[in-house]
Design an enzyme around this catalytic site. Structure first.
Site, PDB file in Angstrom:
ATOM      1  CG  ASP A 402      -1.478   1.574   1.467  1.00 22.40           C
ATOM      2  OD1 ASP A 402      -3.209   1.028   0.592  1.00 22.40           O
ATOM      3  OD2 ASP A 402      -2.252   2.299   1.594  1.00 22.40           O
ATOM      4  CD  GLU A 446      -4.681   3.806  -1.186  1.00 20.63           C
ATOM      5  OE1 GLU A 446      -5.169   4.168  -0.418  1.00 20.63           O
ATOM      6  OE2 GLU A 446      -4.783   3.682  -2.248  1.00 20.63           O
TER       7      GLU A 446
END
Length: 537
Positions: A402, A446
């Site tokens: 992430d 993301e």
């Protein structure tokens, strides 16, 4: 303007297969590659054509096996031919044409010359050997003959004579000499142009020609009246002496006398073969290939093949029909052009279809922004490797990644910068994995995920650290981050040896828990959870 350019480009693409096929076929024509195939087709169509008319003014007297058996050794003494002339003299008027070169002197030359003068319309043959040296009848016989004619016939590569030159060095062919002599006592048809070779139109069978054995004629077994008002050609048809291959006689071949008989028949019947000029065929090929390619481009492959085969059959039937009216159409070149154009169109279509399928596959399985596998591709590959590792009892590791504080990054730098950031991170992650079996995919937003088959937790830790380092090397400015002035990533690692009773989603959930720990512990790091930590053996 762009639309016009695109239309021209599409049209060019549709015409291209025909042009390629046309250029290949024209090159083959110029190199003579099709010639053997055309000869084979020529012979086959002649056999299929059926019977043709034979002019009854032409009679052949054959020196056949029966005559050789009766009169023994060949060449015969001149007295045999004197006997024949005596018989034919009773059936005047007629023209006697010998397809025999009396080039060797004989004690009976004077007697034969006398018989020839008595008959008055005897034609003798002359020729040239392979070195170009002429073979003439002996002077006494040449003077006694009303004229002479050459028997030269140029053989094609397959040994067959398909054309005769009416005049060579001012000397008429044997057939022309016979017709001109015949015209001294009866009406003859207009002669063809004698300045160019004439294509022989062979009869369906040489048996159509009225022919009689030499021995039967001289022994009075054939009525002399048969030869009245006729052109009588005398020549050898026994195997192995004066060999001539026709479309109907291969084994054994027939004699050369039939060539001159056929030539005379063609003159009387105005039925020499008509050939189209090579230039006309090249122009036709220039048009046919591209046009055919343009016609079939939108059809299915099966339809293309069916129509191509059907058109080839139609062309062969049309060629046979044209042969019946004395026109010879090439068959091998047009059929090759059709087949090659069809093949190239199908090949081009398959290439285009494959490219379209690849585009669709990429759209379905790759993320449009980062150009790495998407969630759908990840799900399929993950299930595949989960089952494979279960069979092999080998470790499967998963890394969830992430981008730290990515929402703040978007708010600070804008969405375009955010998209660019994700692209760079995806590229760095792809560079960090080394094996073909490893997979980096965009998991969502993301988040990214890495599948590592045959990899223990220790190996996954090395890959995770490499990913973290590669992202740091990018040095993407991130002033809104709480952990660094540059973009960083947090990673969660899970590793397990899959077992049948355990669902694959368990490994994803475990990796997600490890990612949560990494974020909770301060980000810009990785955390791991292995099977032994979960109490799974």
């Amino acid at each position: 303007m762009n639309d016009i350019f695109m239309e021209i480009r599409r049209l060019f693409g549709k015409l291209l297969p025909g042009w390629i096929a046309m250029l290949i076929v024209v090159c083959f024509l110029l190199l003579g590659i099709f010639q053997p195939l055309e000869w084979m087709t020529y012979n086959s169509l002649f056999r299929l054509r059926g019977n043709t008319n034979w002019n009854q003014q032409i009679v052949v007297v054959t020196i056949d096996e029966k005559s050789l058996a009766e009169f023994k050794q060949f060449p015969w003494p001149r007295t045999r031919y004197i006997e024949l002339l005596n018989v034919l003299d009773k059936a005047q008027p007629n023209v006697v044409t010998f397809d025999i070169i009396f080039s060797d002197s004989s004690p009976d030359d004077v007697a034969l010359a006398k018989a020839m003068k008595q008959h008055g319309k005897v034609i003798l043959a002359e020729a040239w050997d392979t070195q170009g040296k002429p073979w003439f009848p002996v002077p006494e016989l040449e003077q006694a003959a009303i004229t002479t004619g050459h028997i030269f016939g140029s053989k094609d590569g397959d040994g067959m004579i398909r054309k005769v030159q009416p005049l060579i060095n001012g000397i008429p062919s044997l057939g022309i000499a016979a017709i001109q002599t015949y015209g001294t006592f009866t009406k003859i048809p207009p002669l063809p142009n004698l300045d160019k070779p004439l294509s022989i139109n062979w009869p369906s069978q040489v048996k159509q020609m009225p022919h009689y054995s030499f021995v039967d004629v001289v022994q009075g077994k054939v009525s002399a009246d048969i030869f009245k008002n006729k052109i009588v050609l005398v020549g050898v048809t026994a195997p192995g002496i004066d060999v001539l291959v026709t479309p109907f006689n291969y084994d054994p071949p027939t004699g050369g006398v039939y060539l001159h008989a056929t030539f005379i028949n063609n003159v009387f019947g105005h039925n020499f073969l008509h050939l189209f000029s090579p230039g006309a065929w090249i122009i036709l090929l220039l048009l046919a290939g591209p046009v055919w390619g343009l016609v079939i481009v939108r059809w299915h492959s099966r339809e293309k093949l069916e129509f191509c085969i059907g058109l080839c059959v139609i062309w062969e039937c049309f060629s046979l029909l044209m042969l019946k009216i004395n026109y010879w159409l090439p068959v091998a070149a047009p059929i090759t052009l059709l087949g090659m154009t069809t093949g190239i169109v199908i090949w081009q279509y398959n290439i285009h279809l494959k490219a379209q399928n690849q585009i669709l596959y990429r759209l379905a399985n790759y993320d449009s922004l980062t150009q790495i596998p998407n969630r759908r591709q990840f799900d399929e590959y993950f299930q595949q490797e989960w089952k494979r590792m279960a069979r092999e009892k080998s470790a499967l590791s998963l890394i969830l990644c992430d981008v730290d504080f990515f929402k703040r990054y978007n708010d600070t730098y804008g969405h375009q910068a955010g998209d660019s950031c994700l692209q760079k991170v995806a590229f760095s992650m792809s560079q960090a994995i080394k094996r073909p079996s490893d997979l980096v995919a965009r998991y969502g937003g993301e988040e990214f995920v890495v599948i590592l088959p045959n990899t223990t937790v220790e190996g996954a830790m090395i890959v995770a650290e490499e990913i973290r380092s590669q992202v740091k090397i990018l040095a993407i400015s991130h002033t809104a981050s709480e952990v660094s002035q540059y973009v960083t990533v947090s990673l969660g690692i899970a590793s397990i040896i899959p077992v049948p009773d355990l669902p694959s989603a368990f490994l994803i959930k475990t990796a997600d828990e490890a990612l949560y720990r990494a974020k909770k512990e301060g980000r810009d790091r990785f955390c791991m959870i292995a099977s032994q930590d979960l109490g799974i053996n």
